[in-house]
Design a protein around this motif. Structure first.
Motif, PDB file in Angstrom:
ATOM      1  N   ILE A  50       0.836  -1.202   0.000  1.00  7.13           N
ATOM      2  CA  ILE A  50       0.000   0.000   0.000  1.00  7.13           C
ATOM      3  C   ILE A  50       0.872   1.254   0.000  1.00  7.13           C
ATOM      4  CG2 ILE A  50      -1.682   1.331   1.357  1.00  7.13           C
ATOM      5  CD1 ILE A  50      -2.922  -1.025  -0.015  1.00  7.13           C
ATOM      6  N   GLN A  51       2.075   1.164   0.554  1.00  9.28           N
ATOM      7  CA  GLN A  51       3.010   2.288   0.554  1.00  9.28           C
ATOM      8  C   GLN A  51       3.776   2.406  -0.765  1.00  9.28           C
ATOM      9  OE1 GLN A  51       3.065   4.776   2.420  1.00  9.28           O
ATOM     10  NE2 GLN A  51       3.907   4.446   4.454  1.00  9.28           N
ATOM     11  N   GLY A  52       3.694   1.381  -1.600  1.00  8.33           N
ATOM     12  CA  GLY A  52       4.400   1.449  -2.878  1.00  8.33           C
ATOM     13  C   GLY A  52       5.742   0.763  -2.897  1.00  8.33           C
ATOM     14  N   PHE A  53       6.068   0.003  -1.840  1.00  6.32           N
ATOM     15  CA  PHE A  53       7.314  -0.763  -1.824  1.00  6.32           C
ATOM     16  C   PHE A  53       7.212  -1.949  -2.789  1.00  6.32           C
ATOM     17  CE2 PHE A  53       8.014   1.295   2.292  1.00  6.32           C
ATOM     18  CZ  PHE A  53       9.394   1.447   2.321  1.00  6.32           C
ATOM     19  N   ASP A  54       8.355  -2.353  -3.339  1.00  8.10           N
ATOM     20  CA  ASP A  54       8.408  -3.605  -4.071  1.00  8.10           C
ATOM     21  C   ASP A  54       8.230  -4.751  -3.078  1.00  8.10           C
ATOM     22  OD1 ASP A  54       8.902  -2.313  -6.474  1.00  8.10           O
ATOM     23  OD2 ASP A  54      11.080  -2.381  -6.219  1.00  8.10           O
ATOM     24  N   GLU A  55       7.673  -5.859  -3.535  1.00 12.28           N
ATOM     25  CA  GLU A  55       7.362  -6.962  -2.624  1.00 12.28           C
ATOM     26  C   GLU A  55       8.614  -7.619  -2.049  1.00 12.28           C
ATOM     27  OE1 GLU A  55       3.956 -10.454  -2.359  1.00 12.28           O
ATOM     28  OE2 GLU A  55       4.537  -9.615  -4.298  1.00 12.28           O
ATOM     29  N   ASP A  56       9.755  -7.461  -2.725  1.00 11.61           N
ATOM     30  CA  ASP A  56      10.962  -8.126  -2.243  1.00 11.61           C
ATOM     31  C   ASP A  56      11.720  -7.302  -1.200  1.00 11.61           C
ATOM     32  OD1 ASP A  56      11.877  -6.125  -3.885  1.00 11.61           O
ATOM     33  OD2 ASP A  56      13.155  -7.403  -5.127  1.00 11.61           O
ATOM     34  N   TRP A  57      11.226  -6.112  -0.831  1.00 10.30           N
ATOM     35  CA  TRP A  57      11.866  -5.314   0.222  1.00 10.30           C
ATOM     36  C   TRP A  57      11.327  -5.799   1.560  1.00 10.30           C
ATOM     37  CZ3 TRP A  57      15.803  -1.923  -0.467  1.00 10.30           C
ATOM     38  CH2 TRP A  57      16.164  -1.111   0.606  1.00 10.30           C
ATOM     39  N   LYS A  58      12.182  -6.376   2.384  1.00  8.84           N
ATOM     40  CA  LYS A  58      11.757  -7.009   3.634  1.00  8.84           C
ATOM     41  C   LYS A  58      12.056  -6.123   4.842  1.00  8.84           C
ATOM     42  CE  LYS A  58      10.493 -10.527   1.210  1.00  8.84           C
ATOM     43  NZ  LYS A  58       9.044 -10.698   0.906  1.00  8.84           N
ATOM     44  N   PHE A  59      11.238  -6.279   5.879  1.00  9.23           N
ATOM     45  CA  PHE A  59      11.334  -5.434   7.068  1.00  9.23           C
ATOM     46  C   PHE A  59      11.747  -6.260   8.282  1.00  9.23           C
ATOM     47  CE2 PHE A  59       8.596  -3.569   3.988  1.00  9.23           C
ATOM     48  CZ  PHE A  59       8.961  -2.233   3.993  1.00  9.23           C
ATOM     49  N   SER A  60      12.710  -5.746   9.028  1.00 10.08           N
ATOM     50  CA  SER A  60      13.274  -6.452  10.172  1.00 10.08           C
ATOM     51  C   SER A  60      12.563  -6.065  11.468  1.00 10.08           C
ATOM     52  CB  SER A  60      14.767  -6.141  10.293  1.00 10.08           C
ATOM     53  OG  SER A  60      15.462  -6.571   9.144  1.00 10.08           O
ATOM     54  N   GLY A  61      12.749  -6.907  12.478  1.00 11.45           N
ATOM     55  CA  GLY A  61      12.149  -6.647  13.778  1.00 11.45           C
ATOM     56  C   GLY A  61      10.842  -7.391  13.967  1.00 11.45           C
ATOM     57  N   ARG A  62      10.297  -7.317  15.165  1.00  6.09           N
ATOM     58  CA  ARG A  62       9.023  -7.954  15.450  1.00  6.09           C
ATOM     59  C   ARG A  62       7.908  -7.252  14.684  1.00  6.09           C
ATOM     60  NH1 ARG A  62       9.283 -11.311  19.917  1.00  6.09           N
ATOM     61  NH2 ARG A  62       7.064 -11.024  20.336  1.00  6.09           N
TER      62      ARG A  62
END
Length: 362
Positions: A302-314
């Motif tokens: 929804i923010q426009g990120f590519d699907e392969d950009w991953k987010f760290s943390g809980r």
């Protein structure tokens, strides 16, 4: 997103967060020298996505408090950097806060301006909430422009850009300032996108939501639940995705009005779902009466990120990174305009330096 430009011009970004602006500028053709961020989870997100990638070679992720950061540690000679960019903290200007402006201890505009003075980049790009352009901050804005002008910059524009106009399925107006050294500013063209059909939540999330319901195919409600969600989700774009503060509870999709808007799109805003491979409570995450909850990955779409950009943390920390991000497609569009101005100035310089052709008498 597709990068059309060569990675030709250098960039340093402050308050980089989870990389929304960095991703957009990268796709515009900027090669990042450093991404500076104070949040450890966001720094890990940046490292996880850039380290070892040929596309991001030479990019340093620096975990630092900007108020005590020494720009000399970047090893950049003043005047050699092409772009200094950043989304300085927005609470000092947000309608959701007290709008204290310069009296808010979180205001990092003075820090940003000091970095401009130290690094002397060819261009500056600053992103913030639309509230910064409210009439109450006119003197504050004028003071910032005067300081930039004293350092040899010219304001190209300070305007509100709406994310939905750039293919982002979300209402997210942001105030963007672009200033360039005067020899480049003359070539800058500020163009907003021509009106076009907006991307709906249904279009943006169709594949990922389909995969979530397919994973629960053993439940006889799956197909009907997906169709019900999709029909509603095609109605329009999402309300602003918000990250919230570390001082307040877990992740959800915003205040009451935003939750109502999400409900109209078939999404339950009372929390964030686990990723499909981690889901244990299908009733909570997928089959609630109010509709499915979004996963962090879906919020990033929804923010426009590519699907392969991953987010760290809980989950909560990851969602906050997403909610506080600058939509990459908007950053890309602004970056491409800055890039084009550099290219136009370079062509003009080469033309002026080309030897004059003279004809010899027969």
């Amino acid at each position: 997103m597709i990068r059309k430009n060569a990675l030709k011009y250098t960039s340093v970004e402050i308050c980089a967060g989870a990389g929304g602006q960095a991703v957009g500028l990268h796709h515009a053709g900027f090669k990042h020298v450093a991404l500076i961020e104070i949040d450890k989870d966001a720094c890990q997100t940046l490292r996880s996505n850039t380290e070892g990638s040929p596309e991001w070679e030479g990019c340093k992720v620096i975990e630092a408090d900007l108020k005590v950061f020494d720009s000399a540690t970047l090893g950049l000679k003043p005047g050699t950097l092409d772009l200094l960019a950043g989304g300085v903290p927005c609470p000092p200007f947000s309608a959701a806060g007290k709008q204290l402006g310069r009296d808010d201890e979180r205001d990092l505009f003075p820090t940003m301006l000091k970095l401009v003075d130290d690094l002397d980049p060819r261009a500056v790009m600053i992103e913030n909430v639309r509230g910064l352009l409210d009439p109450k901050f006119v003197e504050y804005r004028e003071d910032i422009i005067k300081q930039l002008e004293s350092m040899g910059y010219e304001k190209c524009y300070w305007d509100i850009l709406e994310a939905k106009d750039y293919g982002v399925p979300q209402l997210r107006p942001r105030a963007i300032l672009v200033a360039m050294k005067r020899e480049y500013a003359r070539y800058f063209e500020h163009k907003k996108p021509a009106p076009s059909r907006q991307v709906s939540v249904g279009e943006a999330l169709h594949d990922s939501m389909r995969a979530r319901y397919d994973a629960a195919a053993g439940d006889p409600r799956s197909e009907e639940a997906f169709k019900k969600w999709y029909e509603k989700a095609l109605r329009g774009v999402a309300p602003t995705v918000v990250g919230g503060s570390k001082k307040h509870g877990g992740a959800d999709l915003g205040p009451t009005r935003a939750k109502r808007a999400w409900a109209d799109l078939g999404v339950c805003g009372l929390g964030v779902a686990n990723e499909p491979h981690e889901t244990k409570d299908m009733e909570r995450d997928l089959f609630a009466a109010a509709g499915p909850k979004l996963t962090v990955t879906q919020a990033a779409l929804i923010q426009g990120f590519d699907e392969d950009w991953k987010f760290s943390g809980r989950k909560t920390a990851a969602y906050r990174q997403v909610g506080n991000a600058f939509p990459p497609p908007v950053a890309k569009a602004v970056g491409e305009q800055i890039y084009a101005a550099f290219e136009a100035a370079e062509r003009q310089r080469q033309s002026a330096e080309a030897p004059l052709l003279t004809s010899c008498p027969a």
